[in-house]
Structures are given as structure tokens and as C-alpha cells.
Design a protein around this motif. Structure first.
Motif, PDB file in Angstrom:
ATOM      1  N   LEU A 168       0.890  -1.387   0.027  1.00 39.70           N
ATOM      2  CA  LEU A 168      -0.123  -0.027   0.181  1.00 39.70           C
ATOM      3  C   LEU A 168       0.872   1.115   0.115  1.00 39.70           C
ATOM      4  CD1 LEU A 168      -2.875  -0.893   2.686  1.00 39.70           C
ATOM      5  CD2 LEU A 168      -3.249  -0.710   0.193  1.00 39.70           C
ATOM      6  N   ILE A 169       2.028   1.222   0.583  1.00 42.42           N
ATOM      7  CA  ILE A 169       2.910   2.382   0.744  1.00 42.42           C
ATOM      8  C   ILE A 169       3.369   2.689  -0.570  1.00 42.42           C
ATOM      9  CG2 ILE A 169       5.201   3.359   1.652  1.00 42.42           C
ATOM     10  CD1 ILE A 169       4.237   1.876   4.303  1.00 42.42           C
ATOM     11  N   ASN A 170       3.862   1.504  -1.222  1.00 40.99           N
ATOM     12  CA  ASN A 170       4.510   1.612  -2.612  1.00 40.99           C
ATOM     13  C   ASN A 170       3.413   2.082  -3.715  1.00 40.99           C
ATOM     14  OD1 ASN A 170       7.153   0.558  -1.644  1.00 40.99           O
ATOM     15  ND2 ASN A 170       6.385  -1.411  -2.166  1.00 40.99           N
ATOM     16  N   LEU A 171       2.061   1.787  -3.501  1.00 37.73           N
ATOM     17  CA  LEU A 171       1.160   2.142  -4.300  1.00 37.73           C
ATOM     18  C   LEU A 171       0.974   3.718  -4.152  1.00 37.73           C
ATOM     19  CD1 LEU A 171      -1.534  -0.572  -4.335  1.00 37.73           C
ATOM     20  CD2 LEU A 171      -0.081  -0.157  -6.178  1.00 37.73           C
ATOM     21  N   SER A 172       1.071   4.237  -2.957  1.00 33.09           N
ATOM     22  CA  SER A 172       0.816   5.565  -2.502  1.00 33.09           C
ATOM     23  C   SER A 172       1.873   6.357  -3.276  1.00 33.09           C
ATOM     24  CB  SER A 172       0.641   5.688  -1.119  1.00 33.09           C
ATOM     25  OG  SER A 172       0.408   7.151  -0.915  1.00 33.09           O
ATOM     26  N   THR A 173       3.098   5.902  -3.003  1.00 34.65           N
ATOM     27  CA  THR A 173       4.267   6.697  -3.699  1.00 34.65           C
ATOM     28  C   THR A 173       4.210   6.546  -5.208  1.00 34.65           C
ATOM     29  OG1 THR A 173       5.459   5.869  -1.911  1.00 34.65           O
ATOM     30  CG2 THR A 173       6.732   6.564  -3.884  1.00 34.65           C
ATOM     31  N   PHE A 174       3.711   5.547  -5.508  1.00 36.15           N
ATOM     32  CA  PHE A 174       3.828   5.311  -7.260  1.00 36.15           C
ATOM     33  C   PHE A 174       2.687   6.398  -7.923  1.00 36.15           C
ATOM     34  CE2 PHE A 174       1.984   3.347 -10.974  1.00 36.15           C
ATOM     35  CZ  PHE A 174       3.217   3.464 -11.941  1.00 36.15           C
ATOM     36  N   SER A 175       1.582   6.509  -7.038  1.00 38.92           N
ATOM     37  CA  SER A 175       0.340   7.274  -7.672  1.00 38.92           C
ATOM     38  C   SER A 175       0.645   8.870  -7.537  1.00 38.92           C
ATOM     39  CB  SER A 175      -0.784   6.929  -6.642  1.00 38.92           C
ATOM     40  OG  SER A 175      -0.700   7.182  -5.307  1.00 38.92           O
ATOM     41  N   GLU A 176       1.562   8.945  -6.245  1.00 41.53           N
ATOM     42  CA  GLU A 176       2.119  10.559  -6.086  1.00 41.53           C
ATOM     43  C   GLU A 176       3.105  10.787  -7.597  1.00 41.53           C
ATOM     44  OE1 GLU A 176       3.783  10.792  -2.318  1.00 41.53           O
ATOM     45  OE2 GLU A 176       1.828  10.850  -1.294  1.00 41.53           O
ATOM     46  N   ALA A 177       3.960   9.802  -7.660  1.00 45.83           N
ATOM     47  CA  ALA A 177       4.608  10.352  -8.889  1.00 45.83           C
ATOM     48  C   ALA A 177       4.190  10.248 -10.193  1.00 45.83           C
ATOM     49  CB  ALA A 177       6.001   9.044  -9.092  1.00 45.83           C
ATOM     50  N   LEU A 178       2.791   9.488 -10.534  1.00 43.51           N
ATOM     51  CA  LEU A 178       2.219   9.626 -11.367  1.00 43.51           C
ATOM     52  C   LEU A 178       1.534  11.002 -11.652  1.00 43.51           C
ATOM     53  CD1 LEU A 178       0.480   6.165 -11.949  1.00 43.51           C
ATOM     54  CD2 LEU A 178       2.239   7.057 -13.211  1.00 43.51           C
ATOM     55  N   ALA A 179       0.891  11.493 -10.638  1.00 43.41           N
ATOM     56  CA  ALA A 179       0.387  12.867 -10.522  1.00 43.41           C
ATOM     57  C   ALA A 179       1.442  14.037 -10.761  1.00 43.41           C
ATOM     58  CB  ALA A 179      -0.189  12.855  -9.021  1.00 43.41           C
ATOM     59  N   ARG A 180       2.799  13.747 -10.223  1.00 45.47           N
ATOM     60  CA  ARG A 180       3.437  14.917 -10.461  1.00 45.47           C
ATOM     61  C   ARG A 180       4.096  14.779 -11.870  1.00 45.47           C
ATOM     62  NH1 ARG A 180       6.108  12.730  -5.737  1.00 45.47           N
ATOM     63  NH2 ARG A 180       7.649  11.676  -7.173  1.00 45.47           N
ATOM     64  N   ASN A 181       4.105  13.851 -12.669  1.00 49.13           N
ATOM     65  CA  ASN A 181       4.301  13.708 -14.012  1.00 49.13           C
ATOM     66  C   ASN A 181       3.212  13.113 -14.928  1.00 49.13           C
ATOM     67  OD1 ASN A 181       7.700  13.650 -13.508  1.00 49.13           O
ATOM     68  ND2 ASN A 181       6.737  12.426 -11.902  1.00 49.13           N
ATOM     69  N   SER A 182       2.153  13.773 -14.726  1.00 44.02           N
ATOM     70  CA  SER A 182       1.083  13.487 -15.516  1.00 44.02           C
ATOM     71  C   SER A 182       1.045  14.044 -16.983  1.00 44.02           C
ATOM     72  CB  SER A 182      -0.319  13.994 -15.217  1.00 44.02           C
ATOM     73  OG  SER A 182      -0.243  15.396 -14.784  1.00 44.02           O
ATOM     74  N   GLY A 183       1.797  15.239 -16.963  1.00 43.84           N
ATOM     75  CA  GLY A 183       2.088  15.979 -18.306  1.00 43.84           C
ATOM     76  C   GLY A 183       2.896  15.170 -19.291  1.00 43.84           C
TER      77      GLY A 183
END
Length: 372
Positions: A168-183
Motif C-alpha cells: 500500500l505504501i508503494n502504491l501511494s508513492t507510485f500514484s504520487e509520482a504519476l500525479a507529478r508527471n502527468s503531463g
């Protein structure tokens, strides 16, 4: 007399009621609830939650009787004995399986009898009733099965709590990285879609053609030699099918439009057609194997583009040389034509270049015909 008649009517009525009662009892015995039944006992090794006396008994999904009694086995507290009253025509065999079934989401549980092979013997008889033994797993109801599944799931989660927490922690980190690099991800997906031939449908590219001039000044001369027109030479910039525009002196761009062929091949065809339109069909041709011409018309493309400075205009320029069969230079000339245009889109550029080419081709034909 009247009293005797009244008693006679009462007696007749009484006899009719008694006859009707006997007829009703006969009907009940023949087709109703008092018809002949076969009694079976089913021994369950686990609870039969929800089953009550009067519950339906199904054989292969078809109603075949009802439950008449439920009781515990005094000799074995783990067992529940269900007494069934079935239609005597029900094909119950010794290997017929008994279990529980829920009739819909909210229906009362029923006892279900399934299968049995035709060659199997009838079930054994004990105390005047035929006995069937149910599979322990067959009597487990839906709620018990759901509780067992939930219990096992709870054990699984408890045993793997730490790894699940890390996931769950890794999924949260991954989703935050996706949000920062959505463009960036959008651009990458668009590029991949383009490589695969996907994406929105592109507007078809417009294709334009050149027109050979049709009208020439009168000329009474008859060509005394034959002329071949090889494919014109050009730098890489003009060896293309694209319509070019020059916004600056040292800059050329391609418009979203194409010529009907590469520029050198297109000019060769249209120049030959111009000679034919000028009444020289017997004197001009493409160079072919085995054909010997008296003269060659060599053309080098210098400019064929839309110029934006100082004012928008179509610019066509090429050098022309006529060589004799012995290689001697008969004549040379720089042919140039310029036509102003009112717009800078592909259609206006193609129209302006076509008009400028018409002027240059007319000048070239008149000059060459005077030499050959």
C-alpha cells in the motif's frame, strides 16, 4: 303427511352430505395430501440450518415431496435425521446424493436429492423407512460457507499484514509520482499512439498539379532537329514533392500540401507537354534507350517556392542549356518568372507557382524553338 315429508327431506339431505364427505376423502386419498407416499430417512452429519418440517424436497430440481419430521439422533449428537415423504414413483437409488439448497436469495432452504445410477439398488431399509446418508459437505448452508471463507480471508490478511502494508505504501508513492508527471505521461502516450498509427484521424493532405501553357505566339518555323528533355537537376531542397515557402532569406519551410509528383519529374513532364502544345510534338521527347537526338535541353532548378519578402510572390527560376549531339553548347539562358499572390496558404501558393511556371515554360519553349 306434511311432517313425514319434512323428515324425508332432512334424511335425504343427510345422506347427500355423508356421500359428499366420503367422496372428498376418496379424492384426498387418490390425488391430495393423503395419497400413498414412500418414507425416507436422510442422515445429515452437520447442521441443517433453516430446514423446517413441511419444507419442500426436490429431486433433480423437481418437487417430489416434503419434510415430515426433523430430529436428532440420540445415539450420535452429530447427526440430524430428516424424515421425507416422497412420491413412490421418485427414482431414488442407494447412490442418490442428498443435500441442502436455497430457493432464491430469500427462499426457505429445501432438501435436494440428486442423481443416482440406473443400475444402483434401492436404498437400505431401517424401521420401515428407506435410509439415505448425506455427504457432510452437502449440508453446509450458504451462511456457513460464507463464514468459512471470511475466516480464511481474515487469517490470510493477518499472516500477511506487513507485506500488504508495504504494498500500500508503494502504491501511494507510485500514484504520487504519476500525479507529478502527468503531463510527461500524456506526451509519452501520444507519441506511442502516433508510432502505432493511432491518434485522431489526420486531414487528408491536399495535392496540386502544374498546368502546361496552352497558348503560344504564332510560329511558322519548322523544327529541323529532335530535342530530348532529361529530368531536371536540383539541390535536395527542390528535389521534393512538398510545396515550399521562404519566410526569410535563409529559411525555407514546407506547407501542408504536395505536388502530384516530385518537382524534377513534374517539371520534365510539363515542359515536354509545353513543347507539344506549341506544335512541336515530333521534335521533343524523353531520353530513351536506342533513341539518338540532335539536341538535349538541360535544366537546373534554382527556385520554385513562395517568397514572403519583400512582398508575397511566387518565384520560379531555372537555368537552361541546349547541347548538340557532339556535346557543343548551342545556347544557354536563365529563365525567371515571378507572380504576386494575395495569400500565403497552400492553395494560393500552388496557384501562384502554377502561373509563374506557365510564364517561364512559355519563355523557354520560344527560346529553344528558335535554336533547333
Amino acid at each position: 303427511m306434511e311432517t313425514q315429508a319434512r323428515y324425508s327431506l332432512i334424511g335425504l339431505f343427510t345422506l347427500c352430505v355423508i356421500a359428499a364427505a366420503f367422496a372428498f376423502l376418496y379424492w384426498l386419498r387418490g390425488t391430495g395430501g393423503f395419497s400413498e407416499r414412500e418414507t425416507y430417512r436422510v442422515v445429515f452429519e452437520s447442521p441443517v440450518t433453516g430446514v423446517l418440517p413441511g419444507a419442500q424436497v426436490l429431486f433433480n430440481g423437481i418437487p417430489a415431496g416434503e419434510v415430515t419430521e426433523l430430529r436428532l439422533n440420540p445415539d450420535d449428537p452429530r447427526q440430524v435425521i430428516a424424515t421425507l415423504s416422497l412420491d413412490p414413483n421418485t427414482p431414488v437409488k442407494a447412490d442418490t446424493q442428498a443435500g441442502l439448497v436455497s430457493q432464491g436469495l430469500t427462499g426457505a432452504p429445501a432438501i435436494a436429492l440428486r442423481g443416482g445410477t440406473p443400475a444402483a439398488p434401492p436404498p437400505s431399509s431401517t424401521g420401515g423407512a428407506l435410509v439415505l446418508k448425506a455427504d457432510p459437505a452437502a449440508s453446509q448452508d450458504l451462511s456457513q460457507a460464507a463464514q468459512e471463507v471470511l475466516r480464511r480471508l481474515d487469517i490470510l490478511i493477518a499472516d500477511n499484514a506487513e507485506p500488504l502494508h508495504g504494498i500500500l505504501i508503494n502504491l501511494s508513492t507510485f500514484s504520487e509520482a504519476l500525479a507529478r508527471n502527468s503531463g510527461r505521461l500524456d506526451r509519452i502516450l501520444e507519441a506511442l499512439e502516433g508510432l502505432g498509427g493511432g491518434g485522431p484521424a489526420k486531414t487528408p493532405t491536399r495535392i496540386y498539379d502544374l498546368s502546361a501553357p496552352q497558348v503560344f505566339p504564332p510560329n511558322d518555323k519548322v523544327a529541323s532537329g529532335q530535342l530530348t528533355v532529361p529530368e531536371p537537376s536540383a539541390v535536395v531542397l527542390f528535389d521534393t514533392q512538398k510545396i515550399l515557402v521562404r519566410p526569410q532569406v535563409d529559411e525555407s519551410l514546407a506547407l501542408d500540401a504536395l505536388w502530384s509528383d516530385s518537382l524534377p519529374k513534374l517539371l520534365q513532364a510539363k515542359i515536354i507537354q509545353s513543347f507539344e502544345n506549341a506544335n512541336y510534338p515530333q521534335a521533343v521527347a524523353r531520353p530513351t534507350e536506342g533513341f539518338t537526338a540532335d539536341y538535349q535541353l538541360l535544366i537546373d532548378i534554382r527556385s520554385f517556392q513562395l517568397m514572403l519578402l519583400p512582398e508575397p510572390h511566387a518565384d520560379v527560376e531555372f537555368s537552361a542549356k541546349i547541347l548538340a549531339m557532339n556535346g557543343q553548347l548551342v545556347g544557354s539562358r536563365i529563365v525567371h518568372a515571378s507572380v504576386p499572390v494575395q495569400a500565403t496558404d497552400a492553395a494560393a501558393a500552388a496557384a501562384g507557382l502554377n502561373e509563374a511556371f506557365g510564364k517561364a515554360a512559355t519563355e523557354l519553349v520560344l527560346w529553344a524553338s528558335g535554336l533547333i
